[in-house]
Design a protein around this motif. Structure first.
Motif, PDB file in Angstrom:
ATOM      1  N   LYS A  15      81.792  79.188-109.198  1.00  0.00           N
ATOM      2  CA  LYS A  15      81.883  79.568-108.072  1.00  0.00           C
ATOM      3  C   LYS A  15      80.764  80.180-107.552  1.00  0.00           C
ATOM      4  N   THR A  16      80.093  81.137-108.074  1.00  0.00           N
ATOM      5  CA  THR A  16      78.921  81.584-107.695  1.00  0.00           C
ATOM      6  C   THR A  16      77.898  80.797-107.670  1.00  0.00           C
ATOM      7  N   TYR A  17      77.394  79.894-108.589  1.00  0.00           N
ATOM      8  CA  TYR A  17      76.617  78.938-108.767  1.00  0.00           C
ATOM      9  C   TYR A  17      76.353  78.070-107.809  1.00  0.00           C
ATOM     10  N   LEU A  18      77.843  77.273-107.537  1.00  0.00           N
ATOM     11  CA  LEU A  18      77.834  76.420-106.242  1.00  0.00           C
ATOM     12  C   LEU A  18      77.719  77.170-104.949  1.00  0.00           C
ATOM     13  N   ALA A  19      78.254  78.313-104.721  1.00  0.00           N
ATOM     14  CA  ALA A  19      77.924  79.053-103.421  1.00  0.00           C
ATOM     15  C   ALA A  19      76.551  79.241-103.116  1.00  0.00           C
ATOM     16  N   LYS A  20      75.740  79.411-104.204  1.00  0.00           N
ATOM     17  CA  LYS A  20      74.310  79.850-103.959  1.00  0.00           C
ATOM     18  C   LYS A  20      73.480  78.366-103.826  1.00  0.00           C
ATOM     19  N   ALA A  21      73.870  77.185-104.193  1.00  0.00           N
ATOM     20  CA  ALA A  21      73.180  75.940-104.143  1.00  0.00           C
ATOM     21  C   ALA A  21      73.237  75.333-102.869  1.00  0.00           C
ATOM     22  N   GLN A  22      72.570  74.619-102.493  1.00  0.00           N
ATOM     23  CA  GLN A  22      71.926  74.237-101.176  1.00  0.00           C
ATOM     24  C   GLN A  22      72.490  72.440-101.458  1.00  0.00           C
ATOM     25  N   THR A  23      71.881  71.947-102.632  1.00  0.00           N
ATOM     26  CA  THR A  23      71.882  70.632-102.455  1.00  0.00           C
ATOM     27  C   THR A  23      72.701  70.019-103.789  1.00  0.00           C
ATOM     28  N   MET A  24      73.376  68.877-103.518  1.00  0.00           N
ATOM     29  CA  MET A  24      74.040  68.309-104.549  1.00  0.00           C
ATOM     30  C   MET A  24      73.701  67.023-104.663  1.00  0.00           C
ATOM     31  N   THR A  25      73.605  66.395-105.751  1.00  0.00           N
ATOM     32  CA  THR A  25      73.419  64.931-105.764  1.00  0.00           C
ATOM     33  C   THR A  25      74.807  64.183-106.127  1.00  0.00           C
ATOM     34  N   PRO A  39      70.815  63.025-102.698  1.00  0.00           N
ATOM     35  CA  PRO A  39      70.938  64.459-102.622  1.00  0.00           C
ATOM     36  C   PRO A  39      71.869  64.437-101.271  1.00  0.00           C
ATOM     37  N   MET A  40      72.718  65.568-101.181  1.00  0.00           N
ATOM     38  CA  MET A  40      73.503  65.884-100.003  1.00  0.00           C
ATOM     39  C   MET A  40      73.652  67.357 -99.989  1.00  0.00           C
ATOM     40  N   TRP A  41      73.851  68.005 -98.867  1.00  0.00           N
ATOM     41  CA  TRP A  41      74.306  69.213 -98.657  1.00  0.00           C
ATOM     42  C   TRP A  41      75.824  69.269 -98.843  1.00  0.00           C
ATOM     43  N   PHE A  42      76.206  70.347 -99.154  1.00  0.00           N
ATOM     44  CA  PHE A  42      77.836  70.524 -99.582  1.00  0.00           C
ATOM     45  C   PHE A  42      78.316  71.638 -99.099  1.00  0.00           C
ATOM     46  N   GLY A  43      79.622  71.631 -99.077  1.00  0.00           N
ATOM     47  CA  GLY A  43      80.385  72.895 -99.267  1.00  0.00           C
ATOM     48  C   GLY A  43      81.669  72.885-100.151  1.00  0.00           C
ATOM     49  N   VAL A  44      82.134  73.991-100.524  1.00  0.00           N
ATOM     50  CA  VAL A  44      83.307  74.026-101.251  1.00  0.00           C
ATOM     51  C   VAL A  44      84.539  74.780-100.700  1.00  0.00           C
ATOM     52  N   GLU A  45      85.696  73.871-100.514  1.00  0.00           N
ATOM     53  CA  GLU A  45      86.822  74.533 -99.782  1.00  0.00           C
ATOM     54  C   GLU A  45      87.560  75.412-100.821  1.00  0.00           C
ATOM     55  N   LYS A 112      77.710  77.692 -94.923  1.00  0.00           N
ATOM     56  CA  LYS A 112      77.574  78.040 -96.387  1.00  0.00           C
ATOM     57  C   LYS A 112      76.695  79.090 -96.677  1.00  0.00           C
ATOM     58  N   THR A 113      75.400  79.037 -96.422  1.00  0.00           N
ATOM     59  CA  THR A 113      74.401  79.993 -96.869  1.00  0.00           C
ATOM     60  C   THR A 113      74.582  81.380 -95.893  1.00  0.00           C
ATOM     61  N   LEU A 114      75.196  81.376 -95.036  1.00  0.00           N
ATOM     62  CA  LEU A 114      75.126  82.423 -93.972  1.00  0.00           C
ATOM     63  C   LEU A 114      76.025  83.701 -94.594  1.00  0.00           C
ATOM     64  N   ASP A 115      75.580  84.953 -94.607  1.00  0.00           N
ATOM     65  CA  ASP A 115      76.507  86.051 -94.941  1.00  0.00           C
ATOM     66  C   ASP A 115      77.588  86.467 -94.078  1.00  0.00           C
ATOM     67  N   ASN A 116      78.638  86.040 -94.461  1.00  0.00           N
ATOM     68  CA  ASN A 116      79.974  86.175 -93.415  1.00  0.00           C
ATOM     69  C   ASN A 116      79.780  86.015 -92.267  1.00  0.00           C
ATOM     70  N   PRO A 117      79.605  84.662 -91.884  1.00  0.00           N
ATOM     71  CA  PRO A 117      79.553  84.283 -90.390  1.00  0.00           C
ATOM     72  C   PRO A 117      80.913  84.747 -89.562  1.00  0.00           C
TER      73      PRO A 117
END
Length: 158
Positions: A15-25, A39-45, A112-117
């Motif tokens: 969970k931490t690894y995916l939260a920090k990653a910006q790009t996924m293939t 390559p794609m930017w992504f989020g995890v629900e 995704k990469t913002l701290d507590n928006p």
């Protein structure tokens, strides 16, 4: 214990690894059966599904409409073997064409990469991405199988 068991990430680490990653293939399957990696930017629900969007006329969308099987890959640390880390996710993609759901995905990916928006930030981003939603399709993948590795867990011993 096998090395495979030693290097596997825990659920929390994953969970931490995916939260920090910006790009996924994302690898979809071309009409001729060859892989189509992009390559794609992504989020995890919250339920663990991976989401992203792309232009509706893209090759990825044509491929997924024909065959929803996909593989997702995030990797890092490739310069040094002992730092190799990554995750491969296998699943079936669902195409999302509803504009409001696409806006939801675009907002998740953009924050995704913002701290507590806060709600004001989220709403500002929703308004900013709303114009592009009609040209895009959402992709949602529920993992069927996850394979992860973190070679740093081996302590430099191979």
């Amino acid at each position: 214990m096998s090395r495979r068991d030693q290097i596997r990430m825990t659920d929390a680490e994953l969970k931490t690894y995916l939260a920090k990653a910006q790009t996924m293939t994302i690898c979809s399957i071309n009409k001729d059966g060859t892989p189509h990696p992009m390559p794609m930017w992504f989020g995890v629900e919250p339920d663990g599904a991976v989401v992203m969007t792309t232009f509706t006329k893209s090759q990825k969308i044509a491929n997924i409409a024909r065959d929803p099987r996909v593989t997702l890959l995030v990797e890092s640390g490739g310069a040094v073997y002992s730092n190799l880390k990554g995750v491969a996710i296998y699943g079936r993609a669902e195409l999302i064409r509803d504009d409001e759901r696409v806006v939801d995905i675009l907002t998740r990916v953009s924050t995704k990469t913002l701290d507590n928006p806060d709600d004001k930030t989220r709403e500002g981003i929703r308004n900013a991405v709303r114009g592009t939603a009609p040209k895009r399709t959402g992709i949602r993948i529920r993992p069927d199988k996850i394979v992860s590795w973190d070679h740093s867990k081996l302590g430099g011993v191979y």
